[in-house]
Design a protein around this motif. Structure first.
Motif, PDB file in Angstrom:
ATOM      1  N   THR A 107      40.093  41.596  38.826  1.00 22.96           N
ATOM      2  CA  THR A 107      41.119  42.190  39.681  1.00 22.96           C
ATOM      3  C   THR A 107      41.207  41.450  41.011  1.00 22.96           C
ATOM      4  OG1 THR A 107      40.754  44.353  38.664  1.00 22.96           O
ATOM      5  CG2 THR A 107      41.882  44.318  40.785  1.00 22.96           C
ATOM      6  N   GLY A 108      40.043  41.045  41.546  1.00 16.11           N
ATOM      7  CA  GLY A 108      40.049  40.272  42.783  1.00 16.11           C
ATOM      8  C   GLY A 108      40.747  38.929  42.614  1.00 16.11           C
ATOM      9  N   VAL A 109      40.536  38.291  41.472  1.00 12.78           N
ATOM     10  CA  VAL A 109      41.219  37.015  41.212  1.00 12.78           C
ATOM     11  C   VAL A 109      42.725  37.224  41.120  1.00 12.78           C
ATOM     12  CG1 VAL A 109      41.500  35.166  39.520  1.00 12.78           C
ATOM     13  CG2 VAL A 109      39.216  36.000  40.079  1.00 12.78           C
ATOM     14  N   LEU A 110      43.144  38.280  40.436  1.00 15.17           N
ATOM     15  CA  LEU A 110      44.570  38.550  40.279  1.00 15.17           C
ATOM     16  C   LEU A 110      45.238  38.860  41.614  1.00 15.17           C
ATOM     17  CD1 LEU A 110      44.496  40.743  37.045  1.00 15.17           C
ATOM     18  CD2 LEU A 110      45.272  38.381  37.244  1.00 15.17           C
ATOM     19  N   ARG A 111      44.462  39.384  42.558  1.00 13.77           N
ATOM     20  CA  ARG A 111      45.018  39.708  43.873  1.00 13.77           C
ATOM     21  C   ARG A 111      44.871  38.569  44.864  1.00 13.77           C
ATOM     22  NH1 ARG A 111      42.664  45.914  44.649  1.00 13.77           N
ATOM     23  NH2 ARG A 111      44.002  46.896  43.062  1.00 13.77           N
ATOM     24  N   SER A 112      44.319  37.446  44.449  1.00 14.28           N
ATOM     25  CA  SER A 112      44.098  36.323  45.364  1.00 14.28           C
ATOM     26  C   SER A 112      45.420  35.662  45.717  1.00 14.28           C
ATOM     27  CB  SER A 112      43.159  35.295  44.714  1.00 14.28           C
ATOM     28  OG  SER A 112      43.754  34.723  43.569  1.00 14.28           O
ATOM     29  N   ARG A 113      45.392  34.900  46.791  1.00  8.89           N
ATOM     30  CA  ARG A 113      46.617  34.251  47.274  1.00  8.89           C
ATOM     31  C   ARG A 113      47.157  33.210  46.289  1.00  8.89           C
ATOM     32  NH1 ARG A 113      49.288  34.020  51.967  1.00  8.89           N
ATOM     33  NH2 ARG A 113      50.521  32.162  52.429  1.00  8.89           N
ATOM     34  N   PRO A 114      46.308  32.348  45.692  1.00 11.61           N
ATOM     35  CA  PRO A 114      46.859  31.370  44.730  1.00 11.61           C
ATOM     36  C   PRO A 114      47.585  32.020  43.559  1.00 11.61           C
ATOM     37  CG  PRO A 114      44.644  30.733  45.383  1.00 11.61           C
ATOM     38  CD  PRO A 114      44.865  32.105  45.927  1.00 11.61           C
ATOM     39  N   VAL A 115      47.010  33.096  43.014  1.00 13.84           N
ATOM     40  CA  VAL A 115      47.669  33.789  41.909  1.00 13.84           C
ATOM     41  C   VAL A 115      48.953  34.448  42.401  1.00 13.84           C
ATOM     42  CG1 VAL A 115      47.442  35.628  40.198  1.00 13.84           C
ATOM     43  CG2 VAL A 115      45.514  34.126  40.663  1.00 13.84           C
ATOM     44  N   GLY A 116      48.931  34.945  43.634  1.00 14.51           N
ATOM     45  CA  GLY A 116      50.142  35.533  44.195  1.00 14.51           C
ATOM     46  C   GLY A 116      51.277  34.537  44.307  1.00 14.51           C
ATOM     47  N   ARG A 141      40.304  46.859  30.524  1.00 15.23           N
ATOM     48  CA  ARG A 141      39.672  48.039  29.922  1.00 15.23           C
ATOM     49  C   ARG A 141      38.454  47.670  29.087  1.00 15.23           C
ATOM     50  NH1 ARG A 141      45.008  51.242  27.662  1.00 15.23           N
ATOM     51  NH2 ARG A 141      45.766  52.051  29.666  1.00 15.23           N
ATOM     52  N   ALA A 142      38.480  46.471  28.502  1.00 16.41           N
ATOM     53  CA  ALA A 142      37.386  46.068  27.623  1.00 16.41           C
ATOM     54  C   ALA A 142      36.197  45.488  28.387  1.00 16.41           C
ATOM     55  CB  ALA A 142      37.888  45.046  26.601  1.00 16.41           C
ATOM     56  N   LEU A 143      36.431  44.973  29.610  1.00 11.60           N
ATOM     57  CA  LEU A 143      35.360  44.347  30.370  1.00 11.60           C
ATOM     58  C   LEU A 143      34.451  45.385  31.016  1.00 11.60           C
ATOM     59  CD1 LEU A 143      37.289  41.488  32.230  1.00 11.60           C
ATOM     60  CD2 LEU A 143      35.640  41.213  30.368  1.00 11.60           C
ATOM     61  N   PRO A 144      33.189  45.013  31.290  1.00  8.60           N
ATOM     62  CA  PRO A 144      32.335  45.872  32.113  1.00  8.60           C
ATOM     63  C   PRO A 144      32.944  46.060  33.500  1.00  8.60           C
ATOM     64  CG  PRO A 144      31.042  44.179  31.005  1.00  8.60           C
ATOM     65  CD  PRO A 144      32.479  43.823  30.779  1.00  8.60           C
ATOM     66  N   ALA A 145      32.533  47.114  34.167  1.00  6.76           N
ATOM     67  CA  ALA A 145      33.163  47.488  35.438  1.00  6.76           C
ATOM     68  C   ALA A 145      33.118  46.358  36.464  1.00  6.76           C
ATOM     69  CB  ALA A 145      32.490  48.741  35.996  1.00  6.76           C
ATOM     70  N   GLN A 146      31.954  45.703  36.619  1.00  6.52           N
ATOM     71  CA  GLN A 146      31.834  44.653  37.627  1.00  6.52           C
ATOM     72  C   GLN A 146      32.738  43.460  37.314  1.00  6.52           C
ATOM     73  OE1 GLN A 146      30.246  44.745  40.602  1.00  6.52           O
ATOM     74  NE2 GLN A 146      31.337  42.821  40.910  1.00  6.52           N
ATOM     75  N   ARG A 147      32.774  43.059  36.069  1.00  3.93           N
ATOM     76  CA  ARG A 147      33.635  41.935  35.696  1.00  3.93           C
ATOM     77  C   ARG A 147      35.110  42.296  35.819  1.00  3.93           C
ATOM     78  NH1 ARG A 147      30.867  38.863  30.490  1.00  3.93           N
ATOM     79  NH2 ARG A 147      28.887  38.361  31.519  1.00  3.93           N
ATOM     80  N   ALA A 148      35.438  43.540  35.541  1.00  2.62           N
ATOM     81  CA  ALA A 148      36.817  43.981  35.713  1.00  2.62           C
ATOM     82  C   ALA A 148      37.214  43.924  37.184  1.00  2.62           C
ATOM     83  CB  ALA A 148      36.995  45.396  35.168  1.00  2.62           C
ATOM     84  N   ARG A 149      36.285  44.308  38.080  1.00  4.49           N
ATOM     85  CA  ARG A 149      36.575  44.219  39.513  1.00  4.49           C
ATOM     86  C   ARG A 149      36.728  42.762  39.948  1.00  4.49           C
ATOM     87  NH1 ARG A 149      33.115  48.884  39.842  1.00  4.49           N
ATOM     88  NH2 ARG A 149      31.267  47.538  39.976  1.00  4.49           N
ATOM     89  N   ASP A 150      35.887  41.879  39.387  1.00  8.69           N
ATOM     90  CA  ASP A 150      36.007  40.460  39.729  1.00  8.69           C
ATOM     91  C   ASP A 150      37.356  39.901  39.287  1.00  8.69           C
ATOM     92  OD1 ASP A 150      33.456  40.578  40.741  1.00  8.69           O
ATOM     93  OD2 ASP A 150      32.495  39.776  38.938  1.00  8.69           O
TER      94      ASP A 150
END
Length: 251
Positions: free
Chosen positions: A95-104, A84-93
């Protein structure tokens, strides 16, 4: 301790920038600050000197850093607050990391169980604990492992933040039950002096086993309560029935 204070300040700053429901956010802030306070209690006198001199103090410190503080920190929903605190683009980035296979893979319940609970077998059934008691660098690495693995397990099992590999409630309860069983068996072996490699007086080892057994049970019950409290059943969508066509009126 500066790191703990900095973590609390960063959370408060992000929570102020974000937007959400005030009542819920106040509870989350209270949980996170409680977790920071528990970390500080574990690393400051009188517990820190007690942990260096007595195995019972070590076990108390382990419970605070590895079970109680992580649960409170995770209930503060730090990932949601950060997004919520990050700018929109960084928040999307992010989110992409959190959905990546290594984090999974890292966030899978079995991985979290291995890091948090399985590592205790290696710690107390091998010479590893005795090495950490005489080497300060290993001692602080052990503290970091307790805190990080505890946060990982609490996040996967009952965190309000989304987790990429989180299964259903039944599967998470099964993993939590496995953690409870491992804690109980290890504490009983420790109390009886079987398969345990801890260089400490017998009274201290038995006292540490009792702290692990009863203190661990309370922490795991709190984690189970958090799982139930944060569980949201999936909404079932009922298909709309087509309205029957009215028969044409005969003139």
């Amino acid at each position: 301790m500066a790191g703990v204070a900095g973590l609390a300040f960063a959370y408060l700053l992000m929570a102020r920038r974000g937007t959400g429901r005030p009542a819920r956010d106040r509870w989350r802030t209270a949980f996170f600050l409680t977790g920071c306070a528990l970390v500080a209690v574990a690393l400051l006198p009188p517990i820190a000197p007690f942990a260096h001199e007595d195995f019972r103090g070590h076990m108390l410190q382990h419970l605070l850093l590895g079970m109680y503080a992580p649960l409170a920190l995770v209930l503060g929903a730090p990932i949601t607050v950060l997004l919520r605190a990050l700018p929109a683009q960084r928040a999307r980035d992010l989110t992409g990391v959190l959905r990546s296979r290594p984090v999974g893979v890292l966030a899978h319940p079995l991985t979290a169980l291995t890091f948090s609970t399985g590592s205790l077998i290696a710690l107390y059934c091998t010479p590893l604990y005795n090495a950490t008691a005489t080497r300060p660098a290993l001692h602080w690495l052990l503290h970091a492992h307790f805190a990080l693995s505890g946060c990982l397990f609490a996040w996967v099992i009952a965190g309000p933040d989304p987790a990429p590999s989180r299964p259903g409630v039944k599967a998470r309860l099964f993993v939590l039950g496995a953690a409870i069983a491992v804690h109980a068996v290890l504490a009983q072996l420790m109390y009886g002096g079987f398969l345990i490699d801890v260089h400490a007086p017998v009274a201290q080892v038995r006292g540490g086993a009792e702290i692990m057994y009863y203190g661990g049970d309370i922490a795991e019950l709190l984690l189970a309560a958090a799982l139930v409290a944060t569980w949201r059943p999936a909404r079932r969508t009922v298909p709309l029935r087509p309205k029957p066509e009215r028969a044409a009126s005969v003139r």
